[in-house]
Write an enzyme that holds these catalytic residues in place. Structure first.
Site, PDB file in Angstrom:
ATOM      1  CD  GLU A  44      -2.455   1.382   2.711  1.00 38.59           C
ATOM      2  OE1 GLU A  44      -2.678   0.352   3.395  1.00 38.59           O
ATOM      3  OE2 GLU A  44      -2.774   2.517   3.101  1.00 38.59           O
ATOM      4  NE  ARG A  48      -0.827   8.687   4.507  1.00 39.95           N
ATOM      5  CZ  ARG A  48      -0.837   8.010   5.617  1.00 39.95           C
ATOM      6  NH1 ARG A  48       0.096   8.198   6.507  1.00 39.95           N
ATOM      7  NH2 ARG A  48      -1.764   7.112   5.820  1.00 39.95           N
ATOM      8  CB  THR A  72      -3.788   8.328   1.809  1.00 40.92           C
ATOM      9  OG1 THR A  72      -2.816   7.671   2.637  1.00 40.92           O
ATOM     10  CG2 THR A  72      -4.203   9.600   2.517  1.00 40.92           C
ATOM     11  CE  LYS A 132      -6.539   2.239   7.206  1.00 42.68           C
ATOM     12  NZ  LYS A 132      -5.472   2.886   6.421  1.00 42.68           N
TER      13      LYS A 132
END
Ligand code: 3PG
Length: 211
Positions: A44, A48, A72, A132
């Site tokens: 992942e 960001r 994100t 999640k």
């Protein structure tokens, strides 16, 4: 044709999904290879940093043994950009219908973030049953997952946030946990120094903790 993965398959591949922050495109490929060498291939890469999409693209192109996803993912634009870069799954810190619909339209497996019962109900209502739990430790940790296992008996979780090698086993022991997520496998200083051996070691230590 690139193989498609469901969210459950992404979660079941290894006991951990590393949460990766990359500031330099040059680090993407060696870091991905280091994780794969340690037995962790679902990666992942969080959206960001300005380089995140280019890093996803580089991993997708040059590390075929890895399955790169985007973290994100907070809106439709992120989901679209991630898919264009070659991401094969998406992880979001929370859940909105817009993110759910965008990923569905793109054929992108989504692991949506939840921290409350209402959020679980909303994600579930819209077809997401692999979620999640974020931020896991800050929101109640293993005790919260035990409490949720009653009403949400048909939901499976990937706790992320405050998870480490030390508490991973406690999470994996829970029947409603498939894998965990975390950044401890990819420390910023190891990436900056190019200490790929350390990243391989951290990955294989965690990969050894089988569910
Ligand atoms: C995040 O999105 O930042 C992840 O949840 C990582 O959390 P961690 O740094 O506590 O592993």
């Amino acid at each position: 044709m690139t193989e498609k993965f469901t969210a459950l398959q992404v979660m079941q591949d290894a006991p951990v999904i590393p949460v990766i922050v990359l500031n330099d495109l040059a680090h993407a490929v060696p870091m991905a290879r280091a994780l794969v060498a340690g037995g962790v291939r679902m990666l992942e890469v969080t959206l960001r940093t300005p380089q995140a999409l280019a890093c996803i693209e580089a991993i997708a192109k040059h590390v075929p043994e890895a399955v790169v996803g985007a973290g994100t993912v907070r809106n439709k634009t992120d989901a679209q950009a991630a898919a264009n870069a070659g991401a094969r799954f998406a992880v979001s810190p929370g859940y909105t219908s817009a993110v759910g619909q965008a990923c569905r339209d793109l054929g992108l497996a989504l692991l949506p973030g939840v921290a409350t019962g209402s959020e679980i109900m909303m994600a579930q209502e819209e077809g997401f049953t692999e979620l999640k739990f974020f931020p896991a430790m800050q929101s109640g940790g293993p005790a919260m997952l035990k409490a949720w296992s009653g009403p949400f008996f048909d939901v499976r979780f990937c706790p992320t946030g405050g998870v480490s090698l030390q508490n991973t086993s406690e999470f994996l022991a829970l029947p409603n946990v498939v894998c965990v997520g975390g950044s401890w496998l990819v420390p910023a200083d190891a990436i900056a120094k190019g200490d790929w051996a350390k990243i391989t070691r951290l990955a294989s230590d965690t990969a050894a903790l089988r569910k």
